[in-house]
Each structure stands twice: as C-alpha cells, then as structure tokens.
Design an enzyme around this catalytic site. Sequence first.
Site, PDB file in Angstrom:
ATOM      1  N   ASP A 146       2.450 -25.705 -34.340  1.00  0.00           N
ATOM      2  CA  ASP A 146       2.413 -25.877 -35.958  1.00  0.00           C
ATOM      3  C   ASP A 146       2.251 -27.286 -36.412  1.00  0.00           C
ATOM      4  O   ASP A 146       2.644 -28.173 -35.608  1.00  0.00           O
ATOM      5  CB  ASP A 146       3.488 -25.047 -36.572  1.00  0.00           C
ATOM      6  CG  ASP A 146       3.134 -25.118 -38.229  1.00  0.00           C
ATOM      7  OD1 ASP A 146       2.130 -25.023 -38.466  1.00  0.00           O
ATOM      8  OD2 ASP A 146       4.168 -25.411 -38.799  1.00  0.00           O
ATOM      9  N   SER A 147       1.636 -27.622 -37.326  1.00  0.00           N
ATOM     10  CA  SER A 147       1.749 -28.921 -38.018  1.00  0.00           C
ATOM     11  C   SER A 147       3.191 -29.397 -38.327  1.00  0.00           C
ATOM     12  O   SER A 147       3.552 -30.529 -38.167  1.00  0.00           O
ATOM     13  CB  SER A 147       1.267 -29.204 -39.471  1.00  0.00           C
ATOM     14  OG  SER A 147       1.856 -28.296 -40.473  1.00  0.00           O
TER      15      SER A 147
ATOM     16  N   TYR B 273      -0.603 -30.654 -42.874  1.00  0.00           N
ATOM     17  CA  TYR B 273      -2.299 -30.614 -42.533  1.00  0.00           C
ATOM     18  C   TYR B 273      -2.953 -30.207 -43.656  1.00  0.00           C
ATOM     19  O   TYR B 273      -4.340 -30.336 -43.830  1.00  0.00           O
ATOM     20  CB  TYR B 273      -2.309 -29.671 -41.328  1.00  0.00           C
ATOM     21  CG  TYR B 273      -2.196 -30.208 -39.931  1.00  0.00           C
ATOM     22  CD1 TYR B 273      -1.525 -31.256 -39.568  1.00  0.00           C
ATOM     23  CD2 TYR B 273      -2.670 -29.453 -38.759  1.00  0.00           C
ATOM     24  CE1 TYR B 273      -1.184 -31.872 -38.360  1.00  0.00           C
ATOM     25  CE2 TYR B 273      -2.455 -29.955 -37.485  1.00  0.00           C
ATOM     26  CZ  TYR B 273      -1.598 -31.323 -37.392  1.00  0.00           C
ATOM     27  OH  TYR B 273      -1.638 -31.701 -36.206  1.00  0.00           O
ATOM     28  N   GLY B 274      -2.409 -29.117 -44.562  1.00  0.00           N
ATOM     29  CA  GLY B 274      -3.014 -28.584 -45.685  1.00  0.00           C
ATOM     30  C   GLY B 274      -4.054 -29.248 -46.373  1.00  0.00           C
ATOM     31  O   GLY B 274      -5.176 -28.831 -46.767  1.00  0.00           O
TER      32      GLY B 274
ATOM     33  N   CYS C 101      -0.404 -21.549 -37.112  1.00  0.00           N
ATOM     34  CA  CYS C 101      -0.544 -22.577 -38.279  1.00  0.00           C
ATOM     35  C   CYS C 101      -2.061 -21.988 -39.049  1.00  0.00           C
ATOM     36  O   CYS C 101      -3.112 -22.114 -38.295  1.00  0.00           O
ATOM     37  CB  CYS C 101      -0.832 -24.128 -37.974  1.00  0.00           C
ATOM     38  SG  CYS C 101      -1.053 -25.242 -39.293  1.00  0.00           S
ATOM     39  N   ASN C 102      -1.934 -21.457 -40.058  1.00  0.00           N
ATOM     40  CA  ASN C 102      -3.134 -20.893 -40.886  1.00  0.00           C
ATOM     41  C   ASN C 102      -4.207 -22.143 -40.899  1.00  0.00           C
ATOM     42  O   ASN C 102      -5.363 -22.008 -40.869  1.00  0.00           O
ATOM     43  CB  ASN C 102      -2.914 -20.401 -42.246  1.00  0.00           C
ATOM     44  CG  ASN C 102      -2.122 -19.289 -41.872  1.00  0.00           C
ATOM     45  OD1 ASN C 102      -2.861 -17.973 -41.946  1.00  0.00           O
ATOM     46  ND2 ASN C 102      -0.740 -19.051 -41.771  1.00  0.00           N
ATOM     47  N   THR C 103      -3.388 -23.274 -41.415  1.00  0.00           N
ATOM     48  CA  THR C 103      -4.662 -24.678 -41.560  1.00  0.00           C
ATOM     49  C   THR C 103      -5.224 -24.998 -40.187  1.00  0.00           C
ATOM     50  O   THR C 103      -6.587 -24.986 -40.349  1.00  0.00           O
ATOM     51  CB  THR C 103      -3.815 -25.504 -42.155  1.00  0.00           C
ATOM     52  OG1 THR C 103      -3.001 -25.283 -43.193  1.00  0.00           O
ATOM     53  CG2 THR C 103      -4.713 -26.664 -42.622  1.00  0.00           C
TER      54      THR C 103
ATOM     55  N   GLU D 244       9.268 -28.932 -46.214  1.00  0.00           N
ATOM     56  CA  GLU D 244       9.398 -29.778 -45.344  1.00  0.00           C
ATOM     57  C   GLU D 244      10.545 -30.847 -45.813  1.00  0.00           C
ATOM     58  O   GLU D 244      10.869 -31.482 -44.994  1.00  0.00           O
ATOM     59  CB  GLU D 244       8.199 -30.596 -45.061  1.00  0.00           C
ATOM     60  CG  GLU D 244       7.069 -29.726 -44.278  1.00  0.00           C
ATOM     61  CD  GLU D 244       7.216 -29.759 -42.594  1.00  0.00           C
ATOM     62  OE1 GLU D 244       7.844 -30.997 -42.107  1.00  0.00           O
ATOM     63  OE2 GLU D 244       6.793 -28.839 -42.334  1.00  0.00           O
TER      64      GLU D 244
ATOM     65  N   CYS E 289       0.634 -18.920 -44.977  1.00  0.00           N
ATOM     66  CA  CYS E 289       0.979 -19.922 -44.434  1.00  0.00           C
ATOM     67  C   CYS E 289       2.437 -19.817 -43.776  1.00  0.00           C
ATOM     68  O   CYS E 289       3.276 -18.976 -44.343  1.00  0.00           O
ATOM     69  CB  CYS E 289       1.202 -21.193 -45.558  1.00  0.00           C
ATOM     70  SG  CYS E 289       2.054 -22.770 -45.176  1.00  0.00           S
TER      71      CYS E 289
ATOM     72  N   HIS F 137       4.980 -21.552 -43.018  1.00  0.00           N
ATOM     73  CA  HIS F 137       6.051 -21.988 -43.883  1.00  0.00           C
ATOM     74  C   HIS F 137       6.558 -21.343 -45.018  1.00  0.00           C
ATOM     75  O   HIS F 137       7.728 -21.208 -45.387  1.00  0.00           O
ATOM     76  CB  HIS F 137       5.645 -23.520 -44.449  1.00  0.00           C
ATOM     77  CG  HIS F 137       5.402 -24.615 -43.661  1.00  0.00           C
ATOM     78  ND1 HIS F 137       4.594 -24.932 -42.574  1.00  0.00           N
ATOM     79  CD2 HIS F 137       6.162 -25.746 -43.665  1.00  0.00           C
ATOM     80  CE1 HIS F 137       4.728 -25.764 -42.076  1.00  0.00           C
ATOM     81  NE2 HIS F 137       5.821 -26.703 -42.614  1.00  0.00           N
TER      82      HIS F 137
HETATM   83  N1  DGL Z   1       2.115 -24.061 -41.590  1.00  0.00           N
HETATM   84  C1  DGL Z   1       1.055 -24.342 -41.767  1.00  0.00           C
HETATM   85  C2  DGL Z   1      -0.062 -23.058 -42.135  1.00  0.00           C
HETATM   86  O1  DGL Z   1       0.386 -22.023 -41.836  1.00  0.00           O
HETATM   87  C3  DGL Z   1       0.352 -25.315 -42.813  1.00  0.00           C
HETATM   88  C4  DGL Z   1       1.385 -26.548 -42.918  1.00  0.00           C
HETATM   89  C5  DGL Z   1       0.640 -27.720 -43.420  1.00  0.00           C
HETATM   90  O2  DGL Z   1       0.144 -28.050 -44.553  1.00  0.00           O
HETATM   91  O3  DGL Z   1       0.820 -28.505 -42.715  1.00  0.00           O
HETATM   92  O4  DGL Z   1      -0.951 -23.402 -42.758  1.00  0.00           O
END
Ligand code: DGL
Length: 277
Positions: free
Chosen positions: A11-12, A43-44, A74-76, A159, A193, A195
């Site tokens: 994940d990010s 990363y978003g 991580c979805n992004t 975060e 996401c 998070h």
């Molecule tokens: N946890 C990441 C996701 O599922 C995104 C977090 C980020 O923006 O880095 O998209």
Amino acid sequence: MQVTKPIGVFDSGYGGLTVLKEIVKELPQYDYLYMGDNARAPYGPRSFDTVYQYTLECVQWFFSQGCELVILACNTASAKALRTIQQKDLPNIAPNKRVLGVIRPTTEIIGQYSSTGKVGVLGTTGTVLSESYPIEIAKFFPQVTVYQEACPMWVPLIENNEYETPGADYFVQKHLQNILIADKDIDTLLLACTHYPLLINKIRQFVPAGVSIVSQGEIVAKSLALYLENHSDMAGRCTKNGELSFYTTDSVTDFDTHAGSFFGRTVHSKHLDLGLK
Ligand code: DGL
C-alpha cells in the site's frame, strides 16, 4: 538455508494493513511481507504516470525479496498501475510471478449487497477519476447504478492521526452528504480506499441506518483464498511458516506507532530505502 517466499502486500502507507489483517485471519499459514510507501503517500492525488512508476518500483522490490505473488492492497495503485504492470511489465520482468489488486474482487461481489441497485463508491481522487469502479461493476452487475465521490481529505486525516477528532467530522459529513444526496435510494456505500475502514465509526454517524457500509478487507481475503485454491501451483510456491514482516519507506517509529490501529496488533517494522529522491 531455508528460502522464504512470502506473499507481498503493498500500500502507499498504512491502509493495506486493514486488508492484510483480514488476509492473515483467512490464511494464517502463509508468510507475508508488507510494505508501505509512507515516504511518498498519499498516492491519491498523484498522476497516473507517477503512481505507476512508484508501484512498479515497489513491486520489483517485492520480487527481489522472493515474493511470487504480490497483492496491491491499495485502490489507487490498483486503478492506476495494475493493468499496465500485469500486461506490459510482468511478461518481461517476471513472467511466472503474479500481481493482483483489490478492485476486481470487490466489483465481482458488490452488487450482491444492494437491493435497490444504487451503490455509492467513496475513494481517493485518483481512484474516482480512473472510473475503474463504474466500468468494472458494469461488467458484473449491469443493472447497478454507481455514484462516486472523491474524499481527498480522508487519507491525510488518517495518515496524520486526526481521524477521530471533531475536525474530521466536517470532511466526513461533507462527502457523505454529497454522495447520499445524489440518489435517495443508495443503500450501499463501498469504502473503496483501504484507509477508510478507520473512519467507520464516524461514517456510521452520518449515514442512515438502512445503508450498508462495505469495507474491502474480508472480500479481498476470501478472494485470495479462492485464487490460491484454484492456482495450486502458485499456492505451492508461497512458503507457509506463518511469518509476518513489515517495511516502511519512511520512519520506522512513526510506522510502528500508527500501524497497530490499522492492523489490530503491535507491528515492528524495518526501514526500506528505495533510493528515494
Ligand atoms: N489506501 C490507498 C487506497 O486504497 C490510498 C491512499 C493514498 O492516497 O495514498 O486507495
């Protein structure tokens, strides 16, 4: 010397730990190697090219550590990098290894949660702009209407450990109102996401009782179990000593302090220097 071939979970930052937690519950026998690229999170808001380059770099690190299978929790990264890595990079760099994401297992099942056929997807700006969810859900549930809302402040709140503060209420309520107002029949909200499960208590406060709030951890864990059942060769290549290790590209002290709230138990991480510029 015994060689460990853990399943890589990426994940990010911290979010993928909410997925790893469920994976370990479902498949405790495997070894896992978690890496959070906290130094470059979130990363978003980043461009497709940047997320792709960062993710590929991290995937190559997992491969260098012996992983045969890497899950982008991580979805992004799944939305912006997975397909290119699977189709363009893997055949050249590691044709027998596999990289899987979190979007496909979620979209395969999400329609089953809704009786009205109206589903809201909450994600990062990158995930929402990629349109991955509406496109993929349409393949499995063409009758479902998908509404999306980008929640760019939610990951920074999490975060920075501000997710339980009164200040977080404003941003949580604002995005929930935006999506729920789009259609009064939305009966399912997907936390797209990894998070966002940390915000679940706050989200519940602002969502009517009849609306289901769906997190991805269990869905991804069950889908991985099925994948390994159907791919016995891959299952055989991943080692099974029940070991867990954690790496972060940023401060180990910060990671260990916050990771417990995502993973549900104490974490001792190591620092990874990817040669970040
Ligand atoms: N946890 C990441 C996701 O599922 C995104 C977090 C980020 O923006 O880095 O998209």
